[in-house]
Design an enzyme around this catalytic site. Structure first.
Site, PDB file in Angstrom:
ATOM      1  CE1 TYR A 149     -14.288  14.824 -12.520  1.00 28.99           C
ATOM      2  CE2 TYR A 149     -12.467  13.892 -11.259  1.00 28.99           C
ATOM      3  CZ  TYR A 149     -13.812  13.915 -11.594  1.00 28.99           C
ATOM      4  OH  TYR A 149     -14.675  13.027 -11.008  1.00 28.99           O
ATOM      5  CD  GLU A 234      -2.919  -9.084  -0.034  1.00 24.04           C
ATOM      6  OE1 GLU A 234      -4.029  -9.072  -0.616  1.00 24.04           O
ATOM      7  OE2 GLU A 234      -2.344 -10.140   0.298  1.00 24.04           O
ATOM      8  CG  ASP A 287      -4.947 -12.204   1.702  1.00 26.20           C
ATOM      9  OD1 ASP A 287      -4.692 -12.030   2.906  1.00 26.20           O
ATOM     10  OD2 ASP A 287      -5.827 -11.573   1.086  1.00 26.20           O
TER      11      ASP A 287
END
Length: 404
Positions: A149, A234, A287
């Site tokens: 920015y 996770e 996972d």
């Protein structure tokens, strides 16, 4: 799996944890291969280097020559290193951006003001160097988003600013935090650890939503650790289940960390330092799918985009608690999802890399996943009962030493 809730069971629990702590060092080989590394530098040294570079640019302009900025290619660093040590993590740290280059030698990346292809990248690099010099002079830290920015019209997108920052890391051969540039906080922690950071006392035992992991480790005060192991999760949904049950009080002392998917630099540094400085074994729950395994590899080997800083970011010797193929057998089968074509492609690439890295048991899980044709997310454990993860599954797999 059954959990023994007596003194003999408790003793066996800690024997397993201690065994994990002893196993890890033997599995920790070099994750860097032959790649050059970066090293922290003082503010004074970096300011002098930036001033010398600016002076060189001015001299070239004064002589009517197009100024050039040259540094080693990141792709060359990857190619000269052991390709097994880095995952294909798709996190914010790996943004390639749109920097263009011309090169006189294969390993060199050259940004030249006189070449149309690299003129914009040259301008972006100088603009970022100016802002970094200002940060170093004032001893302030900027986020990557703040740098973007600072000149939106020049950067046009966050990826271009990120790529410019990585160019400067390689140009000055120093990690990003030495440049006083950090990412927005992402990872969180709870448990038996406390530290002072920017005027606050972060006590991991006092929160169930998690303290943000400090992004500038140099500004962390004394760290008080009263844990015997680290548990990395996770997903934040799993973290909330574990934290809300005060897992570290019931089955600790331990530290629970969550990277909210692919971990950022601060999370990887935090886990790395807990293991190396406090000799704590690290256990991970991800996972049972190719992306979960890739996230596991990001902690273990480091990420492709930041291979040059693998020594400070990777945590070799992580123990994979799950999910494994056998966990997919005990959950509601309606929770399982079919593997997609992209999943299979990713699993193939990961299997080769992981096998070369000596993690054959991890590769076997990928093969089992492919053979079954489905995947399982951590949330599937809740199909047994809502608090199965923190109250039953985690204690059981830790006590019986079921990790890979």
């Amino acid at each position: 799996m059954s959990l023994v809730r007596n003194e003999d069971g408790r003793a066996e629990w800690w024997r397993c944890i201690d065994r994990a702590a002893k196993e890890a060092p033997a599995r920790c080989g070099s994750v860097r291969g032959g790649a050059p590394s970066v090293a922290p530098k003082s503010r004074k040294d970096l300011m002098q280097e930036i001033e010398a570079l600016a002076l060189s640019v001015c001299r070239s302009l004064a002589q009517g020559q197009p100024p050039v900025i040259q540094f080693e290619r990141r792709s060359y660093w990857l190619g000269s290193a052991d390709s097994t040590r880095a995952s294909t993590a798709e996190d914010e740290e790996n943004a390639e951006g749109e920097a263009a280059a011309t090169a006189d030698a294969q390993q060199q990346h050259r940004l030249c003001w006189g070449y149309a292809r690299s003129a914009r990248s040259f301008a972006i690099t100088l603009r970022l160097l100016a802002q970094i010099f200002s940060n170093l002079t004032s001893d302030v830290v900027s986020t990557k988003r703040e740098l973007y920015y600072s000149d939106v019209n020049l950067f046009k997108c966050q990826q271009a600013a990120d790529a410019g920052i990585e160019n400067i890391v390689m140009l000055l051969k120093t990690p990003r935090h030495s440049l006083h540039v950090v990412a927005n906080p992402k990872g969180v922690f709870v448990g038996n650890v406390a530290m002072a950071y920017e005027g606050k006392w972060l006590d991991g035992d006092s929160s169930t939503i998690g303290w943000p992991i400090p992004t500038v480790w140099d500004r962390v005060g004394p760290v008080e650790v009263a844990a015997r192991y680290v548990l990395v999760l996770e997903k934040y949904s799993a973290f909330q289940r574990v934290a809300s049950s005060y897992f570290w009080r019931l089955h600790g002392p331990c530290i629970v960390v969550c990277g909210k998917g692919y971990p950022d630099v601060a999370t990887r540094v935090f886990v790395h330092r807990l293991k190396t400085e406090f000799s704590l074994p690290v256990f991970a729950v991800v996972d049972w799918d190719p992306h979960g395994v890739d996230i596991l590899c990001t902690y273990e080997f480091g990420s492709v985009g930041m291979c040059y800083d693998a020594d400070a970011l990777a945590t070799p010797g992580i123990h994979w608690l799950g999910l494994h193929a056998e966990d997919a057998d005990v959950v509601d089968q309606a929770c399982l999802l079919p593997l997609t074509g992209q999943d299979r492609k990713k699993a193939d690439a990961l299997e080769k890399r992981i096998t070369q890295a000596g993690r054959g048991e991890w590769a076997a899980q990928l093969r089992a996943m492919q053979a079954r044709g489905h995947k399982a997310e951590i949330e599937c454990l809740a199909s047994v009962h809502p608090n199965y993860l923190p109250l039953d599954w985690l204690p059981a797999v830790l006590q019986c030493g079921r990790w890979l």
